[in-house]
Write an enzyme that holds these catalytic residues in place. Structure first.
Site, mmCIF file in Angstrom:
data_model
loop_
_atom_site.group_PDB
_atom_site.id
_atom_site.type_symbol
_atom_site.label_atom_id
_atom_site.label_comp_id
_atom_site.label_asym_id
_atom_site.label_seq_id
_atom_site.Cartn_x
_atom_site.Cartn_y
_atom_site.Cartn_z
ATOM 1 N N ASP A 142 -42.263 41.618 -12.319
ATOM 2 C CA ASP A 142 -42.006 41.254 -10.929
ATOM 3 C C ASP A 142 -42.727 40.885 -10.496
ATOM 4 O O ASP A 142 -42.941 41.155 -9.199
ATOM 5 C CB ASP A 142 -40.941 42.046 -10.218
ATOM 6 C CG ASP A 142 -40.234 41.139 -9.991
ATOM 7 O OD1 ASP A 142 -40.141 39.773 -9.912
ATOM 8 O OD2 ASP A 142 -39.723 42.002 -8.446
ATOM 9 N N ASP B 205 -37.455 37.753 -16.691
ATOM 10 C CA ASP B 205 -38.559 37.688 -15.735
ATOM 11 C C ASP B 205 -39.335 37.372 -16.423
ATOM 12 O O ASP B 205 -41.138 36.448 -15.896
ATOM 13 C CB ASP B 205 -38.300 37.500 -14.470
ATOM 14 C CG ASP B 205 -37.287 37.837 -13.963
ATOM 15 O OD1 ASP B 205 -36.566 36.829 -14.399
ATOM 16 O OD2 ASP B 205 -36.967 38.542 -12.978
#
Length: 434
Positions: free
Chosen positions: A125, A163
């Protein structure tokens, strides 16, 4: 945002144990079923997914009953009756192997298939709300090898590193990965993980590919190829996000066709996923500046231009020659949030605890969409996305709620209740769970 305020009903104390039993009977422990025959790396349409008996929602049910909130307890019991993914985010190799083995054994005993999320990639992240991850590539590969050993021969669905591809180290900032070393390490880690997990005979792996409003079709297809998607069952979409299911299905079908185009398609196209039309641009459109004559990611009525390009360049390929995908529908029943015009001058963080959202399609492997293997609740319904501030300089309070949001991954009962009340379709107990 106007918060839901369920009417509280007081139960006499002698009735509380009976109420707990009534609400949790049949949902705390999934009904017994005969294990499915080993069909290899497939996800049959009748797959039953594992329901965690000690989920956040199940615990909130008990809390609400103790507080004499029957309406809230009923809503949470309904939520707790449905299967959700289990996230593995840290720990030593020994710990993750033990915890994974325990979970898949519990699922096997009930004849159900657990959905596991591996979320421990280094530099996770971009060091933002969900920062963390393994300290090095070597540490990560030891961790993922243990994760795979824990699954063993059991059946499991693995969503691999949400992600991680849509947000590579090279995307974080100009100074994060100037030499490309971190991005190369990320791709090597994902290749290792795909191979280690797919070696397990009952495991199907979906390499995360972001969502329909992030990387273009060609860009994410190229990254998927670099990360080893050809050795996986396919890819996952919309994890922890809110875009409508039909948009994810549409985008996912394009990505699958783009992967075919760049690998199995015409010789001139090999290695050229970047030539694929996308949700942002299609060579088949006039692109003359007139309304509707170009593709707009926010206007699906224009997406026929991209459909046209794929029909011209890929045609209709058999589903068994294309990568499949799963979609996170845990919070997309109301679709994505559009902030009121003029409210925010910077990025309003529409992905971060947006108000007024609701649960979407129920978990199922019978989607009716040829390439969509399953709709799953991958993000835990009711867990915060992080301490959003809508990019207000110096702000810590989320103006949509008037509070400092709970940290990422923290159970947020008020948000869980809102998601249940706004569910589309309306939430009920899972079949056979009441």
């Amino acid at each position: 945002m106007k918060e839901d305020n369920p009417v509280k009903r007081r139960l006499p104390r002698p009735l509380l144990p009976l109420a707990v039993t009534a609400l949790l009977a049949g949902i705390a422990y999934p009904a017994q079923a005969q294990p499915q025959p080993d069909t290899g790396h497939t996800l049959p349409a009748d797959t039953r997914f594992y329901v965690e008996p000690h989920s956040d929602a199940a615990q909130q049910t008990l809390t609400d009953l103790r507080g004499h909130d029957l309406a809230g307890a009923t809503a949470m019991a309904e939520l707790a009756s449905w299967p959700e993914a289990h996230w593995f985010t840290d720990g030593t190799p020994a710990q993750v192997e033990r915890e994974t083995r325990t979970l898949v054994h519990r699922a096997s005993a009930t004849g159900t298939v657990p959905v596991l999320v591996a979320y421990n990639i280094p530099g996770r992240d971009c060091s933002q709300y969900s920062s963390g991850g393994a300290q090095s590539d070597a540490d990560y590969q030891a961790w993922i090898a243990a994760f795979a050993r824990g699954i063993g021969r059991a059946k499991a669905v693995v969503v691999l590193e949400p992600d991680a591809l849509a947000n590579l180290p090279q995307d974080c900032s100009p100074t994060t990965d100037p030499t490309g070393t971190l991005t190369a390490g990320r791709l090597a880690d994902l290749n290792y993980a795909v191979d280690a997990l797919e070696q397990q005979p009952g495991t199907v792996v979906y390499l995360d590919a972001g969502n329909s409003h992030w990387q273009s079709v060609g860009a994410i297809a190229q990254r998927l190829l670099q990360a080893g998607v050809e050795h996986a069952q396919g890819f996952s979409l919309n994890v922890s996000n809110f875009f409508a299911t039909d948009l994810a299905d549409h985008y996912g079908t394009w990505v699958s066709n783009c992967l075919w185009f760049a690998t199995k398609g015409p010789a001139y196209a090999h290695g050229h996923a970047d030539w694929c039309a996308s949700q942002y641009y299609s060579p088949s459109a006039p692109n003359d500046g007139l309304p509707g004559d170009s593709v707009n990611a926010d206007d699906p009525s224009t997406w026929h231009w991209t459909d046209q390009w794929f029909q011209q360049n890929v045609g209709s390929q058999p589903a068994d020659q294309l990568a499949h995908f799963v979609v996170d529908t845990s919070r997309n029943g109301q679709g994505a949030w559009t902030p009121p015009a003029g409210r925010y001058t910077g990025d309003p963080q529409i992905w971060c605890n947006p108000p007024g959202r609701g649960i979407g399609d129920r978990p199922t492997a019978d989607t009716g969409v040829p390439l969509a293997d399953a709709y799953l609740w991958i993000k835990t319904v009711g867990q915060s996305d992080g301490q959003c501030n809508r990019n207000i300089p110096g702000g810590t309070v989320d103006p949509e709620y008037g509070i400092v949001d709970p940290p990422a991954g923290t159970w947020w009962p008020e948000q869980a209740l809102t998601l249940v009340h706004n569910a589309v379709p309306a939430l009920t107990f899972a079949p056979g769970r009441r």
